[in-house]
Design a protein around this motif. Structure first.
Motif, mmCIF file in Angstrom:
data_model
loop_
_atom_site.group_PDB
_atom_site.id
_atom_site.type_symbol
_atom_site.label_atom_id
_atom_site.label_comp_id
_atom_site.label_asym_id
_atom_site.label_seq_id
_atom_site.Cartn_x
_atom_site.Cartn_y
_atom_site.Cartn_z
ATOM 1 N N ASP A 1 9.012 47.838 -5.572
ATOM 2 C CA ASP A 1 9.744 46.616 -5.212
ATOM 3 C C ASP A 1 11.134 46.956 -4.677
ATOM 4 N N ALA A 2 11.804 47.904 -5.328
ATOM 5 C CA ALA A 2 13.150 48.286 -4.905
ATOM 6 C C ALA A 2 13.125 48.941 -3.523
ATOM 7 N N VAL A 3 12.140 49.804 -3.279
ATOM 8 C CA VAL A 3 12.013 50.464 -1.969
ATOM 9 C C VAL A 3 11.782 49.429 -0.878
ATOM 10 N N LEU A 4 10.906 48.467 -1.133
ATOM 11 C CA LEU A 4 10.607 47.438 -0.131
ATOM 12 C C LEU A 4 11.828 46.555 0.130
ATOM 13 N N ALA A 5 12.580 46.251 -0.936
ATOM 14 C CA ALA A 5 13.796 45.445 -0.758
ATOM 15 C C ALA A 5 14.832 46.211 0.071
ATOM 16 N N LEU A 6 14.972 47.506 -0.208
ATOM 17 C CA LEU A 6 15.879 48.338 0.599
ATOM 18 C C LEU A 6 15.439 48.344 2.058
ATOM 19 N N SER A 7 14.147 48.531 2.279
ATOM 20 C CA SER A 7 13.612 48.575 3.631
ATOM 21 C C SER A 7 13.883 47.269 4.374
ATOM 22 N N ASP A 8 13.590 46.141 3.727
ATOM 23 C CA ASP A 8 13.838 44.837 4.349
ATOM 24 C C ASP A 8 15.316 44.647 4.660
ATOM 25 N N GLY A 9 16.159 45.009 3.695
ATOM 26 C CA GLY A 9 17.599 44.832 3.872
ATOM 27 C C GLY A 9 18.155 45.664 5.016
ATOM 28 N N TYR A 10 17.757 46.913 5.069
ATOM 29 C CA TYR A 10 18.246 47.770 6.154
ATOM 30 C C TYR A 10 17.703 47.321 7.504
ATOM 31 N N ALA A 11 16.442 46.901 7.551
ATOM 32 C CA ALA A 11 15.873 46.426 8.813
ATOM 33 C C ALA A 11 16.672 45.233 9.333
ATOM 34 N N ASN A 12 17.022 44.323 8.445
ATOM 35 C CA ASN A 12 17.791 43.144 8.862
ATOM 36 C C ASN A 12 19.205 43.511 9.291
ATOM 37 N N ARG A 13 19.839 44.431 8.577
ATOM 38 C CA ARG A 13 21.178 44.886 8.978
ATOM 39 C C ARG A 13 21.152 45.522 10.355
ATOM 40 N N MET A 14 20.106 46.318 10.609
ATOM 41 C CA MET A 14 20.008 47.025 11.879
ATOM 42 C C MET A 14 19.824 46.076 13.059
ATOM 43 N N LEU A 15 19.248 44.913 12.818
ATOM 44 C CA LEU A 15 19.038 43.948 13.900
ATOM 45 C C LEU A 15 20.355 43.516 14.535
ATOM 46 N N THR A 16 21.421 43.475 13.747
ATOM 47 C CA THR A 16 22.707 43.001 14.265
ATOM 48 C C THR A 16 23.764 44.108 14.352
ATOM 49 N N ALA A 17 23.398 45.316 13.976
ATOM 50 C CA ALA A 17 24.363 46.422 14.010
ATOM 51 C C ALA A 17 24.625 46.862 15.444
ATOM 52 N N ALA A 18 25.868 47.244 15.721
ATOM 53 C CA ALA A 18 26.211 47.754 17.048
ATOM 54 C C ALA A 18 25.446 49.044 17.335
ATOM 55 N N ASP A 19 25.262 49.846 16.298
ATOM 56 C CA ASP A 19 24.517 51.104 16.433
ATOM 57 C C ASP A 19 23.547 51.210 15.255
ATOM 58 N N PRO A 20 22.335 50.669 15.400
ATOM 59 C CA PRO A 20 21.377 50.670 14.290
ATOM 60 C C PRO A 20 21.110 52.068 13.732
ATOM 61 N N ALA A 21 21.054 53.064 14.595
ATOM 62 C CA ALA A 21 20.753 54.422 14.143
ATOM 63 C C ALA A 21 21.814 54.959 13.194
ATOM 64 N N ALA A 22 23.039 54.419 13.280
ATOM 65 C CA ALA A 22 24.112 54.885 12.398
ATOM 66 C C ALA A 22 23.836 54.535 10.941
ATOM 67 N N LEU A 23 22.924 53.585 10.697
ATOM 68 C CA LEU A 23 22.594 53.196 9.325
ATOM 69 C C LEU A 23 21.477 54.043 8.719
ATOM 70 N N VAL A 24 20.832 54.868 9.537
ATOM 71 C CA VAL A 24 19.706 55.668 9.036
ATOM 72 C C VAL A 24 20.129 56.617 7.912
ATOM 73 N N PRO A 25 21.239 57.359 8.038
ATOM 74 C CA PRO A 25 21.634 58.239 6.929
ATOM 75 C C PRO A 25 21.876 57.463 5.631
ATOM 76 N N SER A 26 22.449 56.270 5.728
ATOM 77 C CA SER A 26 22.681 55.454 4.540
ATOM 78 C C SER A 26 21.359 55.010 3.909
ATOM 79 N N LEU A 27 20.387 54.643 4.746
ATOM 80 C CA LEU A 27 19.062 54.293 4.229
ATOM 81 C C LEU A 27 18.455 55.469 3.482
ATOM 82 N N GLU A 28 18.519 56.640 4.101
ATOM 83 C CA GLU A 28 17.946 57.827 3.456
ATOM 84 C C GLU A 28 18.652 58.127 2.140
#
Length: 197
Positions: free
Chosen positions: A158-185
């Motif tokens: 459940d926690a992994v899926l919530a993280l995944s959903d949250g990061y996916a939504n953040r990336m939709l509006t981020a100026a540089d979505p790829a910059a959030l990948v290290p934080s997701l990892e």
């Protein structure tokens, strides 16, 4: 001799056109006419393959799952299961036009599901299946010592899926979505790495 049309392929072409429109202009731009124009067919052809716009959205949503599975199947499967899980999650993130469209369609469906019981059931079934698959994956990773085993696999899933959903939504509006990948990892590894004993 009349040209034989592959019905399944034509439906996928039309749904792909919908995904391209969503990625470029958002869900509001989707209409039978706009999808027909994008797909290079008549509005009547779209209606021949999909009786309603909702049928088309539902098919496109199913197709997003298939596309994700296809990408997962091409990933390097080496390394431990935690490493692979990180790669699987990154592959689901909206880091290009195709994946961006997929996430937008999923979000649009989820928003409509909040007020439409028939859509809610469809979405709930998909999320339940994903939760079950993720739980089984985490259980296997726990057994092999790649993921912490001091918490229930279903809770970690459940926690992994919530993280995944949250990061996916953040990336939709981020100026540089790829910059959030290290934080997701980092977030996934912090959550799942086995505790030192």
């Amino acid at each position: 001799m009349p040209k034989i049309v592959d019905r399944a392929e034509r439906r996928r072409d039309i749904a792909s056109a919908l995904l391209r429109i969503v990625a470029r202009e958002g869900v509001e731009a989707v209409s039978v006419r706009s999808v027909a124009t994008e797909a290079g067919v008549s509005a009547g052809a779209v209606q021949k393959y999909f009786s309603t716009k909702e049928d088309l959205f539902r098919f496109a949503l199913d197709m997003t799952s298939e596309l994700l599975e296809q990408r997962w199947n091409t990933l390097d499967q080496s390394g431990n299961l935690l490493d692979l899980l990180v790669r699987l999650l990154i592959e689901a993130m909206p880091l290009d036009e195709q994946r961006r469209a997929e996430v937008i369609v999923i979000n649009a469906f989820t928003a409509r599901a909040a007020v439409l019981p028939s859509w809610a059931e469809f979405i709930r079934t998909g999320y339940d299946d994903l939760q079950k698959i993720t739980t089984e994956y985490v259980e296997k990773a726990q057994t092999e010592g790649h993921v912490r085993d001091d918490l229930a696999a279903s809770d970690l899933a459940d926690a992994v899926l919530a993280l995944s959903d949250g990061y996916a939504n953040r990336m939709l509006t981020a100026a540089d979505p790829a910059a959030l990948v290290p934080s997701l990892e980092t977030s996934v590894r912090t959550l799942l790495t086995p505790m030192q004993r």
